[in-house]
Motif scaffolding. Structure first.
Motif, PDB file in Angstrom:
ATOM      1  N   GLN A   3      -1.359  -5.376  13.003  1.00  0.00           N
ATOM      2  CA  GLN A   3       0.019  -5.113  12.423  1.00  0.00           C
ATOM      3  C   GLN A   3       0.392  -4.176  12.705  1.00  0.00           C
ATOM      4  O   GLN A   3      -0.214  -3.122  13.152  1.00  0.00           O
ATOM      5  N   THR A   4       1.859  -4.163  12.974  1.00  0.00           N
ATOM      6  CA  THR A   4       2.930  -3.345  13.327  1.00  0.00           C
ATOM      7  C   THR A   4       3.153  -2.748  11.990  1.00  0.00           C
ATOM      8  O   THR A   4       3.476  -3.217  11.597  1.00  0.00           O
ATOM      9  N   TYR A   5       4.613  -1.661  12.179  1.00  0.00           N
ATOM     10  CA  TYR A   5       5.687  -1.367  11.611  1.00  0.00           C
ATOM     11  C   TYR A   5       5.858  -2.545  10.903  1.00  0.00           C
ATOM     12  O   TYR A   5       6.696  -3.592  11.861  1.00  0.00           O
ATOM     13  N   GLN A  54       7.484   1.724  16.274  1.00  0.00           N
ATOM     14  CA  GLN A  54       7.612   0.438  15.716  1.00  0.00           C
ATOM     15  C   GLN A  54       6.737  -0.710  16.086  1.00  0.00           C
ATOM     16  O   GLN A  54       6.465  -1.601  15.317  1.00  0.00           O
ATOM     17  N   ASN A  55       6.826  -0.364  17.521  1.00  0.00           N
ATOM     18  CA  ASN A  55       5.714  -1.829  17.835  1.00  0.00           C
ATOM     19  C   ASN A  55       4.610  -1.434  18.109  1.00  0.00           C
ATOM     20  O   ASN A  55       3.476  -2.675  18.758  1.00  0.00           O
ATOM     21  N   LEU A  56       4.284  -0.916  17.738  1.00  0.00           N
ATOM     22  CA  LEU A  56       2.534  -0.389  18.318  1.00  0.00           C
ATOM     23  C   LEU A  56       1.596  -0.484  17.015  1.00  0.00           C
ATOM     24  O   LEU A  56       1.713  -0.268  15.992  1.00  0.00           O
ATOM     25  N   THR A  57       0.095  -1.597  17.872  1.00  0.00           N
ATOM     26  CA  THR A  57      -1.052  -1.233  16.728  1.00  0.00           C
ATOM     27  C   THR A  57      -1.024   0.163  15.606  1.00  0.00           C
ATOM     28  O   THR A  57      -0.974   0.854  16.953  1.00  0.00           O
TER      29      THR A  57
END
Ligand code: MN
Length: 213
Positions: A3-5, A54-57
């Protein structure tokens, strides 16, 4: 954990009373329902005005947190660590009735690095008993094989270049209601709840990431 933010708190993978008598539903209600949820909430709050993250796991956030300026890296490490570590702790346990020892590649690696499963249990227990203050004991994988490592607070092996396979939460909130100050008793009973299937899955994740790199 891909998942990410915005991150969502994961439900417990068993009924709230399923780890009794070793870990009570009351402990899990506070630990999972309140403390873990607060980490997820605070992580989302911190990321809400940082679109570049926000696109980081969680794994990428943890690896990166140690290279960031402390004003961001420290709170990010705490909240991302508290989120990731608690998932590993809760999912790394299962009701005693479903217990089985490790199998397959992970079992072979444990024998290779610790001599035997019993040798590994002894070494890990000794490390867990030696934790001072709040922290976790981890089984982690790295270029030199398997290691047992103690880390303070919500730090995670990913911050030191290792890959986490299993952990025991040794913060007082994990056992105080059930064991008071008997941390050794909590550690001994935790062994009956270890979900080796989960740790084997983490080891497979590590092995396949290594094959790709
Ligand atoms: Mn905890």
């Amino acid at each position: 954990m891909q998942q990410t933010y915005p991150f969502e708190a994961l439900p417990l993978p068993y009924e709230i009373g399923a780890l009794e008598p070793y870990i009570s539903g009351e402990t899990l209600e506070v630990h999972h329902g309140r403390l873990y949820n607060a980490y997820v909430y605070n992580l989302n709050k911190l990321l809400s005005d940082r679109p570049e993250l926000q696109n980081l796991t969680l794994e990428e956030l943890l690896r990166r947190s140690v290279r960031m300026p402390k004003s961001v890296g420290v709170p990010l490490g705490r909240y991302a660590g508290g989120t990731y570590n608690h998932v590993m702790y809760f999912y790394g346990m299962a009701p005693e009735s479903s217990y089985r020892p490790p199998q397959g590649e992970l079992a072979r690696a444990i024998d290779a690095f610790f001599g035997s499963f019993d040798g590994f249990v002894r070494e890990f227990t000794e490390a867990a008993r030696a934790v001072f203050g709040s922290g976790y004991t981890w089984l982690a994988a790295g270029r030199r094989g398997l290691t047992i490592i103690n880390l303070p607070n919500q730090e995670n092996p990913l911050m030191t270049g290792l890959y986490p396979l299993m952990c025991i939460d040794l913060w007082e909130h994990a056992y105080f209601l059930d064991y008071k100050n008997d941390r050794a008793g909590y550690i001994d009973n935790w062994w009956k709840l270890v979900n080796w299937e989960y740790a084997e899955g983490k080891y497979e994740e590590y092995a396949s990431a290594r094959r790709r790199s």
